[in-house]
Design an enzyme around this catalytic site. Sequence first.
Site, short mmCIF file in Angstrom:
data_model
loop_
_atom_site.label_atom_id
_atom_site.label_comp_id
_atom_site.label_asym_id
_atom_site.label_seq_id
_atom_site.Cartn_x
_atom_site.Cartn_y
_atom_site.Cartn_z
N LYS A 198 0.85 -1.18 0.00
CA LYS A 198 0.00 0.00 0.00
C LYS A 198 0.89 1.24 0.00
O LYS A 198 1.75 1.39 0.86
CB LYS A 198 -0.89 -0.01 1.23
CG LYS A 198 -1.74 1.24 1.35
CD LYS A 198 -2.80 1.09 2.41
CE LYS A 198 -3.60 2.37 2.53
NZ LYS A 198 -4.64 2.27 3.56
N ARG A 208 -10.95 10.14 1.90
CA ARG A 208 -10.86 10.80 3.21
C ARG A 208 -12.05 11.72 3.43
O ARG A 208 -12.50 11.90 4.55
CB ARG A 208 -9.51 11.52 3.32
CG ARG A 208 -8.39 10.48 3.29
CD ARG A 208 -7.05 10.98 3.73
NE ARG A 208 -6.08 9.90 3.59
CZ ARG A 208 -4.84 10.06 3.14
NH1 ARG A 208 -4.42 11.26 2.80
NH2 ARG A 208 -4.04 9.03 3.06
N LYS A 221 1.22 10.06 5.60
CA LYS A 221 1.35 8.68 6.07
C LYS A 221 2.64 8.02 5.59
O LYS A 221 2.72 6.79 5.52
CB LYS A 221 0.11 7.88 5.65
CG LYS A 221 -1.21 8.45 6.21
CD LYS A 221 -2.40 7.52 6.01
CE LYS A 221 -3.67 8.11 6.66
NZ LYS A 221 -4.84 7.19 6.55
N GLU A 237 7.37 -6.72 1.18
CA GLU A 237 6.16 -6.57 2.00
C GLU A 237 5.23 -7.78 1.80
O GLU A 237 4.72 -8.35 2.75
CB GLU A 237 5.40 -5.29 1.62
CG GLU A 237 5.98 -4.00 2.18
CD GLU A 237 5.64 -3.80 3.65
OE1 GLU A 237 5.00 -4.68 4.26
OE2 GLU A 237 6.03 -2.74 4.19
N LYS A 252 -2.31 -1.41 -3.78
CA LYS A 252 -3.17 -0.24 -3.69
C LYS A 252 -2.34 1.03 -3.75
O LYS A 252 -1.33 1.08 -3.06
CB LYS A 252 -3.90 -0.32 -2.34
CG LYS A 252 -4.83 0.82 -2.06
CD LYS A 252 -5.41 0.63 -0.70
CE LYS A 252 -6.29 1.84 -0.41
NZ LYS A 252 -6.68 1.87 0.97
N SER A 278 -10.47 5.56 -4.46
CA SER A 278 -11.43 6.66 -4.61
C SER A 278 -11.02 7.68 -5.66
O SER A 278 -11.85 8.14 -6.45
CB SER A 278 -11.62 7.35 -3.25
OG SER A 278 -10.38 7.78 -2.73
N TYR A 317 -15.48 0.86 -6.33
CA TYR A 317 -16.76 1.54 -6.08
C TYR A 317 -17.70 1.35 -7.28
O TYR A 317 -18.88 1.64 -7.19
CB TYR A 317 -16.52 3.03 -5.82
CG TYR A 317 -15.62 3.27 -4.62
CD1 TYR A 317 -16.15 3.32 -3.33
CD2 TYR A 317 -14.24 3.41 -4.77
CE1 TYR A 317 -15.33 3.50 -2.23
CE2 TYR A 317 -13.41 3.59 -3.67
CZ TYR A 317 -13.96 3.64 -2.41
OH TYR A 317 -13.14 3.81 -1.32
C1 PBG Z 1 -7.21 3.52 5.60
C2 PBG Z 1 -7.65 3.29 4.21
C3 PBG Z 1 -7.51 4.19 3.15
C4 PBG Z 1 -8.17 3.63 2.07
C5 PBG Z 1 -8.68 2.39 2.48
N1 PBG Z 1 -8.34 2.18 3.81
C6 PBG Z 1 -6.91 5.55 3.10
C7 PBG Z 1 -5.59 5.81 3.62
O1 PBG Z 1 -4.79 4.92 3.86
O2 PBG Z 1 -5.30 6.98 3.85
C8 PBG Z 1 -8.31 4.27 0.74
C9 PBG Z 1 -9.48 3.86 -0.07
C10 PBG Z 1 -9.75 4.73 -1.24
O3 PBG Z 1 -9.09 5.75 -1.50
O4 PBG Z 1 -10.69 4.38 -1.96
N2 PBG Z 1 -6.43 2.65 6.23
#
Ligand code: PBG
Length: 328
Positions: A198, A208, A221, A237, A252, A278, A317
């Site tokens: 990720k 968010r 992050k 990982e 991701k 998203s 989505y």
């Molecule tokens: C949080 C999490 C995130 C997403 C899924 N779980 C955001 C992040 O890590 O800041 C993102 C999902 C998306 O953007 O559709 N642990």
Amino acid sequence: MSTFPATRLRRLRQTDWSRRLVQENVLTVNDLIWAVVVSDTADPTEPVAAMPGVERLGLSALADAARRAEQLGIPAMAIFPHIDPAKKDEDGSEALNPKGLIPQAIRTIKDAAPNVGVICDVALDPFTTHGHDGILKDGVILNDDTVDRLIQQALVQARAGCNVVAPSDMMDGRIGAIREALELEGFTDTMILSYAAKYASGFYGPYREAIGSGTVLQGDKKTYQMDPANTEEALREVGMDLDEGADMVMVKPGLPYLDIVRRVSETYGVPTFAFQVSGEYAMIQAAAANGWIDGDRVMLESLMAFKRAGAAGIITYFAPRAAEVLSK
Ligand code: PBG
């Protein structure tokens, strides 16, 4: 070697039947995991401005969505919580509430559509006042203290009937710790889908807003999510998470990271999922809304690209819309 004119690659492309016959990859409803946002304040639904077509669902709307998923043949739903800000605190305690929104949502889906798999995010960000995935102390995310909490969060989810726990926090060692705790409590069949690779990505922006952590997030992050410049690290990982007991792994974001999907699926030969996040969704929807692209066409093309890269399936989505279009 093939040379022209003995070989004319266009021969096979000239008709619909021959194109279908030689098609190398297929996209079906079985490849889709529906990402849904559930909310304890939405009644029954609330739009998410940055994600046209996506709504935060209250529990009754979630039950309807689960029935829709079952009808469409969508194998599983991945649920993400939008929590009342009044319930958030420094340590994300609400994540451990056995009567909280996520346990209720799990039961709601299971009651409405028993044959739809339920996948839950394991991470603290929807529940913390600072919007980070872990315990924050003096500006540092504490790895091991966070893992202790994540174990509890995963157990709360498993006890409520969650089929797949999906740690998305990127702490070190959490897969092994969660697997051990699940085994000890007799949840030997609860699956782990690790968000193994990720990345620290700008493509999560609309999410968010969707879960209400955007305005609160302090800093970024980057001390736990990966650098978008790295590939070899993604393989490390994934390798560690598999050794620790992950059943499935995820990459991701999705489309900008198809090279990682390919490397992971080829290197390990394990079910590898991709998350069309998203921001990817929002970009397609925004361009489609302006009439700049054909939204359905680009949606299907993007989903097929994941299959071509070696993904076992896609969290998206778009799942219900894609399922509808595919069934026509
Ligand atoms: C949080 C999490 C995130 C997403 C899924 N779980 C955001 C992040 O890590 O800041 C993102 C999902 C998306 O953007 O559709 N642990």
